[in-house]
Design an enzyme around this catalytic site. Structure first.
Site, PDB file in Angstrom:
ATOM      1  N   HIS A  39     120.456  13.513  46.706  1.00 14.13           N
ATOM      2  CA  HIS A  39     121.328  14.309  47.557  1.00 14.13           C
ATOM      3  C   HIS A  39     122.627  13.551  47.799  1.00 14.13           C
ATOM      4  CE1 HIS A  39     122.737  16.895  50.599  1.00 14.13           C
ATOM      5  NE2 HIS A  39     121.582  17.469  50.857  1.00 14.13           N
TER       6      HIS A  39
ATOM      7  N   ARG B  35     118.676  18.631  33.576  1.00 11.38           N
ATOM      8  CA  ARG B  35     119.668  19.667  33.888  1.00 11.38           C
ATOM      9  C   ARG B  35     121.019  19.266  33.337  1.00 11.38           C
ATOM     10  NH1 ARG B  35     122.508  22.190  39.239  1.00 11.38           N
ATOM     11  NH2 ARG B  35     122.890  20.010  39.761  1.00 11.38           N
TER      12      ARG B  35
ATOM     13  N   GLU C  51     124.156  31.165  39.226  1.00 13.85           N
ATOM     14  CA  GLU C  51     124.664  30.567  40.460  1.00 13.85           C
ATOM     15  C   GLU C  51     125.700  31.411  41.198  1.00 13.85           C
ATOM     16  OE1 GLU C  51     125.017  26.135  40.299  1.00 13.85           O
ATOM     17  OE2 GLU C  51     125.068  26.491  38.154  1.00 13.85           O
TER      18      GLU C  51
ATOM     19  N   ASP D 173     126.085  27.482  45.155  1.00 12.18           N
ATOM     20  CA  ASP D 173     127.344  27.947  44.591  1.00 12.18           C
ATOM     21  C   ASP D 173     127.593  29.421  44.852  1.00 12.18           C
ATOM     22  OD1 ASP D 173     128.891  25.804  42.975  1.00 12.18           O
ATOM     23  OD2 ASP D 173     126.793  25.403  42.544  1.00 12.18           O
TER      24      ASP D 173
ATOM     25  N   ARG E 272     117.287  25.770  46.619  1.00 15.57           N
ATOM     26  CA  ARG E 272     117.711  25.787  48.021  1.00 15.57           C
ATOM     27  C   ARG E 272     118.137  24.394  48.472  1.00 15.57           C
ATOM     28  NH1 ARG E 272     116.157  30.306  50.800  1.00 15.57           N
ATOM     29  NH2 ARG E 272     114.502  31.585  49.956  1.00 15.57           N
TER      30      ARG E 272
ATOM     31  N   ARG F  28     132.089  20.477  44.974  1.00 11.35           N
ATOM     32  CA  ARG F  28     130.671  20.813  44.932  1.00 11.35           C
ATOM     33  C   ARG F  28     130.247  21.442  46.257  1.00 11.35           C
ATOM     34  NH1 ARG F  28     127.520  19.707  40.996  1.00 11.35           N
ATOM     35  NH2 ARG F  28     128.247  18.448  39.275  1.00 11.35           N
TER      36      ARG F  28
END
Length: 879
Positions: A138, A395, A505, A542, A580, A712
């Site tokens: 995070h 990813r 997204e 997003d 989430r 972001r």
């Protein structure tokens, strides 16, 4: 109820007193007096004393540079201690939360029995239950691991102090230990001196598994089995794995240049080393315990005639695990392993089969009580964690794959793939996927970016099936985005089908998701390779940043609903993966409520959801808390499948369509439409300064030169949370509801609040956000940090916020926020006394730094970082 709150307050007061003693010892009584004066002024200011408020402002505006750090640290530490006390309270013996207890497995099973739901139907739902939590790093995780360990130990001390049979000496010893831990925390630098690497983040994820989840998973299964047996007289199957864990730490390279193929390879090795180490401890315990001499003839025939047959089997596993730990340890240290690979445990079945044989033999010999002890716990862990500890997701952003393929097609003379139409791209990709010849030329040196994509695919090809859980494509927009990854994996020699997961997204991408998946499902090659199983990831962050909370929520709901219907029609087993975050603006909500607000049938193939940063600590960081979190997840999924929520009525859909359109227009009108918005945002929040805080390994922006659209979603929300306007979580939502009510839709909206979990959860989330906003503090940021010509923007947003709060209160028919959850309201009020000084101090520090940007005072910079982390702790969710 009063007793448990009294206990919590007593714990908070005790920890605060110990913190005061620590500060006095470390900094002197003058500093403690200053801190106490600020606290009292803050408390009186919150109570409406204008004189105290002005004194508070004057005190913090004139604070000396040498005092700013201890003052900021004091309030930040107190908020962390409050969090610890509140987290402990949820697992305290005296904690009786009626609302939480109504959401447990026990309560659900009782409801199912009362409604005469057949046992077979319940057991079928239980056997299909899958809770897959995906641990992610995070960028705004604010608590260092070295402090996190001390916080866990404080929790343990509070637990021991709760026992009422302690001697005076024992109580004194525990309180002394608490004082030591608080002193250790005070004398530890709470701000990292260096940004963590992706490997550091992966180690933090492994620490959560080792220190909490390793114990929590078998405890949860035991609890689950207890309630299942008590209510339906059936057992949880031994080989059932209702819980699984995956991770993005070391696999998520989207926008993170520091995650490369070698990073992923190293993290996979670390996982195997740690798993072997943890299983070795389990096996050592079993080697001590299983001194039983009786076994079945079948067991003796299979493993030989030994006096202590189970110990013989377990000691063999112990020997192999010791060698496995040594093997992976050598690889991680860069040494050539001396252990032969044939002597290692590399496959879960090598561990499962002999232990399950022990389990069955003990059962058949009438020793069920022994079988269902440590041996069963170990078997549960094998099915949940396995020898890879947690599976890894890969990813990457979609254009990285299309750019790689375009580079290949240009080199081999086929033209520029990136310029082709979608139909031409699909035709080329399907032709190459069906071809037996390789596409990649032999003597070709690709660009560094393309080489990295190819190297990542090679790392995947090196892994046994199941170690990598899936390949996620962020910003997926077309069917060719999915096919491109399949082609790159084929060219790398991946010998099995790896799920490739499109992540939809933005608002437009969510709306187009059904059509994209329909195109894929219409391709014969694709249908053949996926074996009628498909995972799709729904992006929350997003989409909310793109369109606002209300429009994003409805787009997510519709996309899930359409994908469920499409897959049911085609006989495809769909798993929805929810990206989430912890905050409302990123799809966060109380887990139980969030799951029950999903579209009907969307959870029938289980739940896959990200758990991020500080939410991992709050929900999974202590084993007892983790058991409770897993219980809530399990009960919500089972309830959604056995007692599904209603299909929305046509009138509800029509209102939601209108709310979505209106709220999106309002949101975008401000965020994109006002030419002053970006300069206002950058002045009124610490967004620019956030990049200096060494929090996560990933840069805060996808494009360092872009505006809000390049930022972001996590730091976007983090910045607005700091100045207490919380803009992304509410802008457009309340205003759209008010307009609908004014247009005569009030009765329908009332009905939606009462009968539709999706809508009532959204309103509840708004109420929670509003209770954390503060217009006075937001205005204070504006007046001291923003040019007067931009003040109009903040003023109009605060007026909108006040109007939205009234709209939401009119729906709940209450005169104040959170009136149905008074303890949360009281918790926020308590925290405000400590967050207010941090907010006011942050404004002063930002003003000082911005006055002299070329030559910043390091103490002022350090204090600013502490206020950022302290406010994050006070708000309880950062991004």
């Amino acid at each position: 109820m009063i007793q448990q709150y009294t206990t919590l307050r007593n714990n908070i007061n005790m920890l605060g007193h110990f913190l005061g003693e620590t500060i006095s010892d470390a900094q002197g009584s003058d500093i403690l007096d200053l801190i106490e004066n600020i606290r009292v002024l803050s408390r009186n200011s919150r109570a409406g004393d204008e004189k105290a408020r002005q004194q508070l402002l004057d005190t913090l505006a004139t604070i000396s540079d040498e005092n700013i750090i201890p003052v900021a640290r004091a309030f930040s530490h107190f908020l962390n201690l409050t969090n610890i006390a509140e987290q402990y309270q949820t697992i305290s013996r005296q904690h009786i939360d009626q609302e939480s207890s109504d959401r447990t497995l026990e309560a659900l099973f009782q409801r199912l029995k009362a409604q005469n739901v057949p046992t077979e139907k319940v057991l079928d739902a239980v056997q299909k239950l899958i809770i897959e939590l995906v641990l992610t790093a995070h960028p705004t995780e604010v608590t260092r691991r070295s402090l996190g360990h001390k916080h866990v130990e404080i929790n343990r001390c509070l637990s021991r102090l709760e026992h009422d049979d302690l001697t005076e000496a024992e109580t004194t010893k525990l309180k002394r230990r608490l004082m030591q831990l608080i002193a250790l925390a005070w004398h530890t630098n709470e701000i990292r001196t260096q940004r963590p690497t992706p490997v550091d983040e992966a180690k933090a994820g492994m620490a959560v598994i080792e220190n909490s989840l390793w114990k929590a998973v078998p405890e949860f299964c035991r609890l689950f089995n207890f309630h299942l047996e008590k209510n339906f007289a059936v057992q949880l199957p031994v080989d059932l794995a209702p819980v699984r864990f995956s991770s993005w730490m070391g696999g998520d390279r989207d926008g993170n240049p520091f995650v490369i193929a070698q990073t992923t390879r190293q993290v996979l090795l670390m996982n195997r080393w740690k798993a072997a180490e943890l299983f070795l401890e389990d096996i050592k315990l079993l080697a001590d315990e299983l001194s039983v001499i009786e076994c079945t003839p079948e067991f003796r025939a299979k493993y030989g005639d030994h006096l202590e047959p189970y110990r013989f089997v377990v000691k063999d596993l112990r020997s192999k695990l010791i060698k496995t730990v040594a093997y992976y340890g050598d690889l991680l240290e860069g040494r050539t392993p001396v252990v032969d690979q044939q002597e290692l445990l590399t496959d879960d079945e090598q561990l499962w089969n002999p232990l399950y044989d022990c389990y069955q033999s003990l059962h058949q010999c009438g020793m069920r009580i022994i079988a269902n002890g440590a041996l069963l716990d170990c078997l549960r862990r094998i099915r949940c964690f396995g020898l890879s500890l947690s599976r890894l997701d890969i990813r990457q952003e979609s254009t990285r794959h299309s750019d790689a393929i375009a580079e290949i097609t240009r080199y081999i003379g086929l033209g520029d793939y990136s310029q082709w139409t979608e139909d031409d791209k699909q035709a080329f990709l399907i032709r190459e996927l069906s071809s037996r010849r390789p596409l990649l030329p032999r003597d070709w040196q690709p660009s560094a970016e393309t080489q990295e994509v190819l190297d990542t695919c090679k790392v995947i090809a090196e892994q046994p099936e199941g170690v990598i859980s899936c390949y996620i494509i962020s910003m997926a927009r077309t069917a060719s985005d999915v096919l491109a990854v399949h082609l790159l994996l084929k060219e790398a020699g991946v010998p099995y089908h790896l799920p490739v997961v499109p992540l939809f997204e933005t608002l437009d991408d969510l709306d187009a998701s059904e059509e994209v998946m329909r195109q894929l499902f219409n391709i014969g090659w694709y249908r053949g390779v996926i074996d009628n199983k498909q995972m799709v990831m729904i992006g929350y962050s997003d989409s909310a940043k793109d369109a606002g909370m209300m429009a994003a929520s409805w787009a997510q709901y519709r996309a899930q609903e359409q994908l469920v219907n499409l897959c049911e029609k085609l006989g495809i087993e769909l798993t929805l993966f929810h990206g989430r975050g912890g905050t409302i603006g990123r799809g966060g909500a109380p887990a139980h409520a969030a799951l029950l607000s999903q579209p009907p049938r969307s959870l029938k193939n289980g739940l896959r959801v990200t758990e991020q940063g500080e939410m991992i600590r709050f929900k999974l960081g202590l084993s007892a808390v983790a058991v409770g979190s897993l219980d809530l997840y399990a009960s919500a999924i089972l309830e959604a499948n056995l007692l599904p929520p209603p299909e929305p009525k046509t009138a509800w859909r029509e209102v939601m369509d209108e709310l979505s359109t209106t709220s999106c227009e309002i949101y975008r009108g401000v965020v994109r439409g006002d030419k002053d918005f970006v300069p206002y945002f950058r002045s009124a929040t610490p967004e620019q300064e956030l990049s200096k805080l060494p929090l996560g390994s990933r840069p805060a922006k996808r494009n360092p030169n872009g505006g809000v659209e390049s930022l972001r979603a996590i730091p976007w929300i983090f910045a607005w949370m700091q100045n207490r306007l919380m803009l992304p979580a509410w802008l457009g939502a309340g205003a759209s509801v008010r307009l609908a009510i004014e247009q005569g839709k009030g009765d329908v909206i009332e009905e939606m609040c009462k009968q539709w979990p999706f809508f009532s959860t959204r309103i509840g989330m708004l109420e929670m956000v509003f209770s954390k906003t503060d217009t006075w503090l937001s205005e204070h940021y504006d007046q001291h940090l923003v040019k007067p010509e931009l003040w109009y923007l903040g003023q109009s947003l605060r007026e909108q916020l006040k109007a939205d709060i009234q709209t939401i209160l009119s729906l709940s028919h209450e005169d104040q926020l959170m009136s149905d959850l008074p303890w949360i309201a009281e918790s926020i009020a308590l925290r405000n006394i400590y967050t207010d000084p941090l907010n006011l101090l942050q404004v002063e520090l930002l003003r000082r730094l911005r006055e002299n940007p070329e030559n910043p005072n390091p103490d002022v910079e350090q204090a600013l970082m502490i206020t950022i982390t302290g406010i994050a702790a006070g708000m309880r969710n950062t991004g």
